[in-house]
Design a protein around this motif. Structure first.
Motif, PDB file in Angstrom:
ATOM      1  N   LYS A 178     -14.805  -4.913  -0.851  1.00  0.00           N
ATOM      2  CA  LYS A 178     -14.148  -3.914  -0.008  1.00  0.00           C
ATOM      3  C   LYS A 178     -15.141  -3.108   0.822  1.00  0.00           C
ATOM      4  O   LYS A 178     -14.767  -2.530   1.845  1.00  0.00           O
ATOM      5  CB  LYS A 178     -13.290  -2.988  -0.884  1.00  0.00           C
ATOM      6  CG  LYS A 178     -11.987  -3.634  -1.344  1.00  0.00           C
ATOM      7  CD  LYS A 178     -11.183  -2.686  -2.200  1.00  0.00           C
ATOM      8  CE  LYS A 178      -9.792  -3.234  -2.470  1.00  0.00           C
ATOM      9  NZ  LYS A 178      -8.958  -3.265  -1.253  1.00  0.00           N
ATOM     10  N   ARG A 179     -16.376  -3.087   0.393  1.00  0.00           N
ATOM     11  CA  ARG A 179     -17.393  -2.439   1.226  1.00  0.00           C
ATOM     12  C   ARG A 179     -17.729  -3.290   2.449  1.00  0.00           C
ATOM     13  O   ARG A 179     -18.284  -2.800   3.434  1.00  0.00           O
ATOM     14  CB  ARG A 179     -18.663  -2.174   0.405  1.00  0.00           C
ATOM     15  CG  ARG A 179     -18.507  -1.062  -0.626  1.00  0.00           C
ATOM     16  CD  ARG A 179     -19.851  -0.617  -1.176  1.00  0.00           C
ATOM     17  NE  ARG A 179     -20.490  -1.645  -1.971  1.00  0.00           N
ATOM     18  CZ  ARG A 179     -20.353  -1.792  -3.287  1.00  0.00           C
ATOM     19  NH1 ARG A 179     -19.543  -0.950  -3.954  1.00  0.00           N
ATOM     20  NH2 ARG A 179     -20.990  -2.740  -3.935  1.00  0.00           N
ATOM     21  N   THR A 232     -15.313  -5.480   3.975  1.00  0.00           N
ATOM     22  CA  THR A 232     -14.140  -5.845   4.765  1.00  0.00           C
ATOM     23  C   THR A 232     -13.005  -4.853   4.558  1.00  0.00           C
ATOM     24  O   THR A 232     -12.904  -4.217   3.496  1.00  0.00           O
ATOM     25  CB  THR A 232     -13.646  -7.260   4.402  1.00  0.00           C
ATOM     26  OG1 THR A 232     -12.523  -7.597   5.229  1.00  0.00           O
ATOM     27  CG2 THR A 232     -13.215  -7.352   2.947  1.00  0.00           C
ATOM     28  N   THR A 233     -12.163  -4.730   5.562  1.00  0.00           N
ATOM     29  CA  THR A 233     -10.949  -3.924   5.435  1.00  0.00           C
ATOM     30  C   THR A 233      -9.754  -4.785   5.024  1.00  0.00           C
ATOM     31  O   THR A 233      -8.648  -4.268   4.842  1.00  0.00           O
ATOM     32  CB  THR A 233     -10.625  -3.219   6.762  1.00  0.00           C
ATOM     33  OG1 THR A 233     -10.471  -4.203   7.794  1.00  0.00           O
ATOM     34  CG2 THR A 233     -11.733  -2.259   7.146  1.00  0.00           C
ATOM     35  N   PRO A 266      -7.197  -6.849   2.696  1.00  0.00           N
ATOM     36  CA  PRO A 266      -6.791  -6.768   1.299  1.00  0.00           C
ATOM     37  C   PRO A 266      -7.510  -7.847   0.492  1.00  0.00           C
ATOM     38  O   PRO A 266      -7.828  -8.918   1.008  1.00  0.00           O
ATOM     39  CB  PRO A 266      -5.278  -7.039   1.346  1.00  0.00           C
ATOM     40  CG  PRO A 266      -4.877  -6.779   2.759  1.00  0.00           C
ATOM     41  CD  PRO A 266      -6.055  -7.130   3.599  1.00  0.00           C
ATOM     42  N   VAL A 267      -7.758  -7.552  -0.777  1.00  0.00           N
ATOM     43  CA  VAL A 267      -8.419  -8.506  -1.667  1.00  0.00           C
ATOM     44  C   VAL A 267      -7.437  -8.897  -2.767  1.00  0.00           C
ATOM     45  O   VAL A 267      -6.952  -8.038  -3.517  1.00  0.00           O
ATOM     46  CB  VAL A 267      -9.703  -7.917  -2.279  1.00  0.00           C
ATOM     47  CG1 VAL A 267     -10.339  -8.920  -3.247  1.00  0.00           C
ATOM     48  CG2 VAL A 267     -10.687  -7.532  -1.184  1.00  0.00           C
ATOM     49  N   VAL A 283     -14.705  -6.601  -6.675  1.00  0.00           N
ATOM     50  CA  VAL A 283     -13.742  -6.228  -5.646  1.00  0.00           C
ATOM     51  C   VAL A 283     -14.251  -5.025  -4.855  1.00  0.00           C
ATOM     52  O   VAL A 283     -14.112  -4.965  -3.620  1.00  0.00           O
ATOM     53  CB  VAL A 283     -12.360  -5.944  -6.260  1.00  0.00           C
ATOM     54  CG1 VAL A 283     -11.424  -5.308  -5.224  1.00  0.00           C
ATOM     55  CG2 VAL A 283     -11.733  -7.231  -6.791  1.00  0.00           C
ATOM     56  N   LYS A 309       0.837  -1.202   0.000  1.00  0.00           N
ATOM     57  CA  LYS A 309       0.000   0.000   0.000  1.00  0.00           C
ATOM     58  C   LYS A 309       0.869   1.249   0.000  1.00  0.00           C
ATOM     59  O   LYS A 309       0.575   2.233  -0.694  1.00  0.00           O
ATOM     60  CB  LYS A 309      -0.940  -0.014   1.209  1.00  0.00           C
ATOM     61  CG  LYS A 309      -1.942   1.126   1.207  1.00  0.00           C
ATOM     62  CD  LYS A 309      -2.929   0.989   2.356  1.00  0.00           C
ATOM     63  CE  LYS A 309      -3.968   2.110   2.316  1.00  0.00           C
ATOM     64  NZ  LYS A 309      -4.961   1.974   3.410  1.00  0.00           N
ATOM     65  N   ASP A 329      -5.852  -5.567  -4.514  1.00  0.00           N
ATOM     66  CA  ASP A 329      -4.647  -5.346  -3.715  1.00  0.00           C
ATOM     67  C   ASP A 329      -3.530  -6.298  -4.119  1.00  0.00           C
ATOM     68  O   ASP A 329      -2.359  -6.044  -3.825  1.00  0.00           O
ATOM     69  CB  ASP A 329      -4.967  -5.538  -2.233  1.00  0.00           C
ATOM     70  CG  ASP A 329      -5.987  -4.525  -1.744  1.00  0.00           C
ATOM     71  OD1 ASP A 329      -5.665  -3.324  -1.726  1.00  0.00           O
ATOM     72  OD2 ASP A 329      -7.112  -4.934  -1.403  1.00  0.00           O
TER      73      ASP A 329
END
Length: 276
Positions: A206-207, A209-210, A212-213, A202, A17, A233
């Motif tokens: 992401k809405r 969970t925090t 990484p995907v 994706v 990131k 990610d």
């Protein structure tokens, strides 16, 4: 679930990131096509550009995998590979690399017969960072997931195009490290991912969970990896690497001087695409 530990996987995604790019997750099957060649490939992956490594645990009936990965498991098993060999590979890798995350991926049967509690102890001691066990559902978290987490191992789960929002809550409950999004319906290597659809999915994940995907299944080329990385990610590449091994073998199925080099060259191209 409240996280009580930080793993190499967590630290690697923080670093990615900060770099502002998607990571490259590479999958190879442990022991394919033989133990010595597999060790050479594993040792070379980080330098070639792999940010995280998924190491397949060979199994005789890998139901979610396509022909390429099925064949890689059979090659490893025919060469005499065992789960203890897989853990020994990780232990040896850790002597020279204590930063690159390694996730063991496969099926429950080889873990169950190890047996499971000893496997988790040995995996943690060897330097494994996480597990992806595709045939153990969230409803059975007491069986493997929670005992793994107690030992400081991430337990990574899969979400698919058919995972609706209600099911996603169950999938995410004890997931850690990252969420693996399977970009196509079907087995590994059976189709190509649609980048536009992947980005939409994706965003939905992401809405919820925090974490990484990471996106896998159906990613074969540097161009595809770059397109998928727009919303993810990390990008997972497996079947293409395993096919590279298969294509490099001699007629008798033995490794050649080009086997490790062909895989690592492909990883270099994929990595360059994500770093461009």
């Amino acid at each position: 679930m409240t996280k009580k530990f930080e793993t190499r996987i967590d630290r690697r995604f923080v670093a990615l990131k900060a770099e502002g790019r998607a990571g490259l997750v590479t999958f190879v099957t442990a022991g394919d096509p033989d133990l010595a060649t597999s060790k050479t490939i594993l040792a070379g992956l980080p330098k070639a550009g792999a940010d995280l490594i998924e190491l397949g645990m060979p199994f005789s009936d890998p139901m979610a995998d396509g022909p390429a990965i099925q064949a890689s498991s059979l090659r490893a098993l025919r060469a005499g590979h065992t789960m203890r060999n897989t853990l020994d590979m990780v232990r040896e890798f850790r002597k020279s690399d204590n930063e690159t995350p390694i996730v063991l991926m496969g099926y429950y049967n080889p873990i169950y017969v190890y047996p499971a509690e000893k496997f988790l102890d040995d995996a943690a001691a060897a330097g494994v960072d996480g597990l992806i066990v595709v045939d153990v559902p969230p409803e059975a978290d007491d069986e493997l997931c929670l005992p793994a987490v107690e030992r400081g191992l991430n337990f990574v789960r899969l979400a698919t195009p058919t995972t609706d929002d209600k099911r996603l809550k169950t999938v995410l409950k004890n997931t850690s490290g990252f969420l693996y999004y399977v970009s196509i319906t079907g087995i590994t290597g059976s189709g190509s991912a649609d980048p536009a659809d992947v980005q939409l999915q994706v965003a939905r994940l992401k809405r919820a969970t925090t974490l990484p995907v990471a996106v896998g299944f159906g990613v074969r080329t540097p161009e595809q990896a770059r397109a998928i990385a727009e919303g993810a990610d990390a990008v997972v590449v497996g079947s293409a690497l395993v096919r590279s091994i298969e294509d490099s073998l001699a007629q008798d199925g033995r490794a050649t001087g080009n086997t490790a080099a062909s895989v690592l060259s492909l990883v270099e191209g994929l990595s360059a695409a994500l770093r461009a």
